[in-house]
Design an enzyme around this catalytic site. Structure first.
Site, short mmCIF file in Angstrom:
data_model
loop_
_atom_site.label_atom_id
_atom_site.label_comp_id
_atom_site.label_asym_id
_atom_site.label_seq_id
_atom_site.Cartn_x
_atom_site.Cartn_y
_atom_site.Cartn_z
N GLU A 212 -77.44 77.65 15.79
CA GLU A 212 -77.94 78.90 15.22
C GLU A 212 -77.64 79.01 13.73
O GLU A 212 -77.72 80.09 13.16
CB GLU A 212 -77.34 80.09 15.97
N LYS A 344 -81.88 90.97 25.64
CA LYS A 344 -82.68 89.78 25.33
C LYS A 344 -83.94 89.84 26.19
O LYS A 344 -83.87 89.67 27.42
CB LYS A 344 -81.91 88.51 25.69
#
Ligand code: 2PG
Ligand code: MG
Length: 437
Positions: A212, A344
């Site tokens: 990430e 999410k």
């Protein structure tokens, strides 16, 4: 409202930030409006989240999505054809009729989420408004029509499943809780990221980035990583805790199950109580304002005990533990486990279900954090969700790599449109070692 009908639902294979195939869906309406959605992909996944449909076999490591693309052409597109979208989430009813399983085991969560997002964008394009605006208006009858620019939660060091398990903790992040705008929060975080890079370079440990975009975690122990993050905040010139606080995603399900936690880097295996003690020592020692998945998803008792001990002091987020599921959030809130939910969309499978999960968290008086996945793309829909649903926090990974900066830069644009007064600052977040509760 639009009178436009869905004319075409077109799937295509595109690529995510790990070089893996994923699905883009494009929806075209009869008035020429167009919406696209791309499915992201997690690496540290909760066992109860929606399942991505992948081909298996040899091609592309078994991750290809040809079957999923065919399912969109043969099952989803005909079901959506000629539908008039009455709102941004109207197509979800049809998707949920095609697949009403909790894990989207019929169509695949990647199929449903990409389609759900594409339809939401097509609706917004048809009415000529930003998606965050139509989402806020859509929520008005039942909930919160306020919009806000979310407070960023940004990774400085990656770890866990995103960095070859080099350290056990997955995300070492900061929250610029003293910032007064997203523009300022991002600049403060960039200073910390750069300072962390300098510290790693001085040690000869600057060897690249994790999935990430956080610095690669070359550390001697898990605590050494937290200690280095604290030093980076200070080296950047900020008061640790007050201006910039630490936030951790332990992602404990990745190294813990059945009450046993194996910390590979620290060469120790501890039980649930040992894990709570260890986290407690970190919380006493370091200015931490938020912790995600501190215990494993099967450790309800541990999560309750941890929330009992720390829930009044810090934000305790359930991710793998709650998988963006309204019923699991209701149950956890009733049982006193966690005080915040990670949202999410691809864990739930549709935007409607993600919104319901956020509604359940809000009903429990929890805070909410909309989140990207470790496998991402240029799709910035989660920014619209965080703004339009007034989630107030957004987690996207680091402040490097295009799939991450696409989201942060979208927030900067939205803040220019809405004004810094719309920014959800983090002063309400409490810091773990800032005195007694
Ligand atoms: C998480 C996410 C993002 P993944 O655990 O919160 O950091 O990771 O998408 O791999 O589940
Ligand atoms: Mg997580």
């Amino acid at each position: 409202m639009t009178q436009a009908r869905i004319e075409a639902t077109i799937p295509r294979r595109v690529w995510d930030s790990r070089g893996r195939p994923t699905i883009e869906v494009e929806v075209r309406l009869s008035d020429g409006s167009l919406g696209r959605g791309i499915a992201p992909a997690g690496a540290s996944r909760g066992s109860r989240e929606a399942i991505d449909r992948r081909d298996g076999g040899e091609r592309l490591g078994g991750l290809d999505v040809r079957e999923a693309l065919a399912a969109i052409e043969l099952e989803v597109a005909p079901a959506l054809a000629s539908t008039v979208l009455t709102g941004p989430l109207a197509a979800d009813e049809i998707l949920l009729r095609l697949d009403d399983t909790p894990t989207k085991s019929v169509l695949g969560g990647n199929v449903t989420v990409a389609t759900s997002i594409a339809c939401a964008h097509a609706y917004a394009a048809s009415v000529g408004l930003p998606l965050w605006r139509v989402l806020a208006d859509d929520a008005r009858p039942s909930g919160d029509a306020q919009v806000s620019i979310p407070l960023p939660e940004i990774q400085i060091f990656g770890g866990g499943a995103h960095a070859g398990r080099r350290i056990d903790i997955q995300d070492l992040m900061v929250i610029a809780r003293g910032a007064s705008s997203v523009e300022q929060a991002l600049a403060m975080t960039a200073e910390v990221y750069l300072a962390a890079g300098r510290l790693m370079a001085q040690r000869g440990a600057a060897t690249g980035v994790a999935d990430e975009g956080g610095h690669w975690p070359a550390f001697e122990s898990n605590e050494h990583a937290i200690e280095t993050l604290l030093r980076a905040i200070e080296a950047a010139g900020y008061t640790a805790g007050d201006e910039v606080a630490i936030s951790l995603d332990i992602a404990a399900s990745e190294f813990g199950a059945r009450g046993q936690y194996r910390l590979g880097l620290d060469k120790q295996t501890i039980d649930s109580d040992g894990m709570i003690d260890l986290l407690g020592r970190w919380l006493e020692r370091y200015p931490i304002c938020s912790i995600e998945d501190p215990l494993a998803e099967d450790d309800l008792e541990g999560m309750r005990a941890f929330t009992q001990a720390w829930g009044k002091r810090i934000q305790i987020i359930g991710d793998d533990f709650l998988v963006t599921n309204a019923a699991l959030i209701d149950a956890a809130a009733a049982g006193g486990a966690c005080n915040a939910a990670l949202i999410k969309p691809n864990q739930a499978g549709t935007l409607s279900e993600a919104r319901d999960a956020l509604g359940a968290a809000r009903k429990a008086n929890w805070s909410t954090v909309v989140s990207a996945r470790s496998g991402e793309t240029e799709d910035t829909t989660i920014c619209d969700l965080a703004i339009g649903w007034n989630a107030r926090q957004l987690k996207v990974g680091s402040i490097t790599r295009g799939e991450r900066t696409a989201k942060w830069n979208a927030l900067i644009r939205a803040e220019q449109a809405l004004g810094a007064a719309a920014f959800a600052d983090g002063r309400w977040l409490r810091v773990s070692n800032a005195g007694s509760p």
